[in-house]
Design an enzyme around this catalytic site. Structure first.
Site, PDB file in Angstrom:
ATOM      1  N   ALA A 100       0.822  -1.208   0.000  1.00  0.00           N
ATOM      2  CA  ALA A 100       0.000   0.000   0.000  1.00  0.00           C
ATOM      3  C   ALA A 100       0.858   1.261   0.000  1.00  0.00           C
ATOM      4  O   ALA A 100       0.458   2.285  -0.548  1.00  0.00           O
ATOM      5  CB  ALA A 100      -0.929  -0.012   1.203  1.00  0.00           C
ATOM      6  N   GLN A 208      -6.771  -0.897   5.098  1.00  0.00           N
ATOM      7  CA  GLN A 208      -7.416  -1.524   6.247  1.00  0.00           C
ATOM      8  C   GLN A 208      -8.872  -1.881   5.972  1.00  0.00           C
ATOM      9  O   GLN A 208      -9.535  -2.471   6.824  1.00  0.00           O
ATOM     10  CB  GLN A 208      -7.377  -0.554   7.457  1.00  0.00           C
ATOM     11  N   HIS A 230      -0.921  -7.919   3.107  1.00  0.00           N
ATOM     12  CA  HIS A 230      -0.719  -8.573   4.401  1.00  0.00           C
ATOM     13  C   HIS A 230      -1.738  -8.162   5.463  1.00  0.00           C
ATOM     14  O   HIS A 230      -1.698  -8.654   6.577  1.00  0.00           O
ATOM     15  CB  HIS A 230       0.712  -8.361   4.906  1.00  0.00           C
ATOM     16  N   CYS A 354       4.158   2.096  12.610  1.00  0.00           N
ATOM     17  CA  CYS A 354       5.114   3.022  12.007  1.00  0.00           C
ATOM     18  C   CYS A 354       5.627   4.036  12.999  1.00  0.00           C
ATOM     19  O   CYS A 354       6.700   4.567  12.853  1.00  0.00           O
ATOM     20  CB  CYS A 354       4.481   3.780  10.844  1.00  0.00           C
TER      21      CYS A 354
END
Lengths: 430, 111
Positions: A100, A208, A230, A354
């Site tokens: 993404a 998401q 993933h 992150c």
């Protein structure tokens, strides 16, 4: 002399494995996985579909002259059909990328570089993923204007604010579908209609949301969409970008090469992991309803039990317009990092993956207007397809005891119980 | 007693009986579905990973119970469902083996 030589023999040379000591388990037991927003375990059915493409069907999907290439190409095209089917798009509109993050970069930078210099303005929100915010910052340094829209207290964009922010030179609006930290669902259909009526390209980061909530790119008038493999129980290292063909979305490619993927993303396609993404999308389509029912039941149980057993708990983000698998709770007078230390048997996060390395409170919670003391004490609990009710019960039991223990040790909590007004205290040292 | 050659009538009788028997045995019965459900749950219980084990067991029970309770009369749908579950059973068997090849730590409560 003999003793020195003995020491010389016993002392082993420095081995590479000593540098990688974090691969050894520090804690004896495996933790229960509650971090589905960071990543998800690869479904065994997905792995089963991928393995033949790593063992026997190992050809390059672009080799047009032999069986190995045709087999790999067949797998890739089947995956493309599964991914497009899930969002009601055409297979030709799907571009495979490395994830993404790459899709977001291609969408934002590619579209604006193409529209330069006619359109110079981009609109995004303050709670976007870091890759979108960083891409916008780069565009700002190159002379573009970017408006970072604020969000309401419940985390949802105000359509009125978006209307006001639109200018004649706005080229792109980028708003994510489901937020990775608080799980709120943005009103994509309204935003899409607004952008289409103003002839502005609409990009949405649905990493998401893809495979978890229903998406129809035609109904929502989405022009570009980022997909991550993933997050939907597929392999890591693969994603996709949906690029609309009617009306055509033109963009400049970031990666130059042999012109694969309609010239938008050159490079050999990683057929095993693309096949994995396709299989994950196929499974997500058939299991979406059942998974959502289960996850909503587990999330409702988790939130109601926690709120019943501990006072001063806040659910961040809108209660209804959300993806139920992402639960972000703030506990007053219990620090987030200390809570995580006490919950060793659970894999959780106190901010997005992150930003978890830095000590700053999450920028998403700050954008919601959550005060710093609540922002520091927040936990993001991710539920997924493989979470069981027994794990939830065990988690609630441990969480309640940890929060109570931390509050017992907290002098601020004692002051709160005595009825002290914190706003009237002068915190300076004399 | 002299042996007589089979007549046209006998042939058509045999053909009809064979088609009848074929249709009867190709029809998937509820008993076969129950048996496949039992086998799937048994195989899924062999997963070393707790989460996969519980998920595939619960899923098998839910899918089969929902389908059997619907009492589907269209034989094609029943056959399609049966074939799909059979191929999933093969996937589960292979993945159970792979899970055993790469053992992992247990949870604190599994000890």
């Amino acid at each position: 002399m003999l003793s020195i030589s003995k020491i010389a023999i016993k002392k082993s040379p420095l081995s590479l494995s000593s540098y990688f000591s974090n691969t050894k388990p520090r804690y004896k037991f495996r933790s229960h996985y509650f971090d589905f927003q960071a990543t998800s375990p690869t479904d065994p059915r997905v792995l089963d579909k991928m393995l033949p493409y790593m063992i026997t069907k190992q050809g390059n999907a672009h080799s047009k002259t032999h069986m190995h290439g045709w087999e790999a190409e067949g797998g890739v095209e089947e995956a493309r059909a599964h991914v497009s089917d899930l969002i009601h798009a055409d297979p030709k509109e799907i571009i495979f990328t490395s994830g993404a993050t790459e899709s977001n970069n291609i969408a934002i930078k590619g579209v604006m570089n193409f529209l330069n210099p006619m359109k110079k303005h981009v609109i995004t929100s303050q709670i976007e993923h870091k890759c979108v915010l960083e891409s916008c910052k780069l565009l700002e340094s190159k002379g573009f204007d970017v408006t970072y829209l604020p969000v309401q207290r419940n985390g949802i964009i105000d359509i009125g604010e978006l209307k006001k922010a639109i200018r004649p030179d706005t080229g792109l609006v980028s708003i994510m579908g489901v937020n990775n930290e608080i799980g709120v669902l943005q009103p994509l259909k309204e935003i899409g209609n607004l952008c289409r009526s103003n002839k502005i390209k609409f990009h949405t980061d649905c990493a998401q949301m893809f495979g978890k909530l229903p998406i129809d790119v035609n109904d929502m008038k989405i022009d570009l969409m980022s997909i991550s493999g993933h997050k939907i129980y597929g392999p890591k290292g693969v994603g996709a970008l949906y690029v609309r063909r009617r009306p055509r979305v033109r963009l400049l490619a970031l990666q130059s090469g042999g012109g694969q993927e309609r010239g938008i993303r050159s490079g050999t396609l990683p057929s095993p992991i693309i096949v994995g993404l396709g299989e994950a999308a196929r499974i997500a389509k058939s299991e979406m309803e059942r998974d959502n029912r289960r996850i909503k039941k587990l999330a409702d149980k988790l939130i109601s039990q926690v709120m019943e057993k501990i006072p001063l708990v806040q659910l961040n983000g809108d209660k209804e317009k959300r993806y139920h698998g992402c639960v972000n709770l703030s506990f007053a007078f219990a620090e987030g990092e200390s809570l995580l230390m006490n919950l060793k048997d659970f894999a959780l996060s106190s901010g997005s993956a992150c930003t978890s390395a830095s000590l700053e409170p999450s920028y998403v919670l700050r954008a919601l207007g959550v005060p710093d003391e609540y922002a520091h004490s927040s936990l993001r609990i991710g539920l997924g397809r493989f979470t069981t009710e027994k794990e939830i019960d065990f988690f609630v039991e441990t969480l309640v005891t940890s929060v109570e223990r931390l509050r017992e040790m907290s002098p601020l909590y004692d002051m709160y119980l005595e009825g002290v007004d914190f706003t009237k205290i002068n915190w300076s040292h004399d | 007693m002299s042996l007589t050659l089979p007549t046209q009538k006998t042939f058509s009788f045999l053909q009809n009986t064979t088609t009848l028997l074929k249709n009867h045995f190709s029809k998937i019965t509820t008993k076969q579905l129950e048996e496949l459900k039992k086998t799937t749950v048994e195989e899924a219980s062999k997963f070393t990973n707790y989460n996969f084990r519980e998920y595939f067991k619960e899923r098998a029970n839910d899918l089969f119970d929902d389908f059997i309770s619907k009492n589907e009369t269209n034989e094609e749908y029943v056959k399609q469902f049966y074939d799909d579950r059979k191929s999933e059973l093969e996937v589960i068997k292979r993945q159970v083996l792979i899970g055993k090849l790469y053992p992992e730590q247990k949870f604190v409560k599994e000890n």
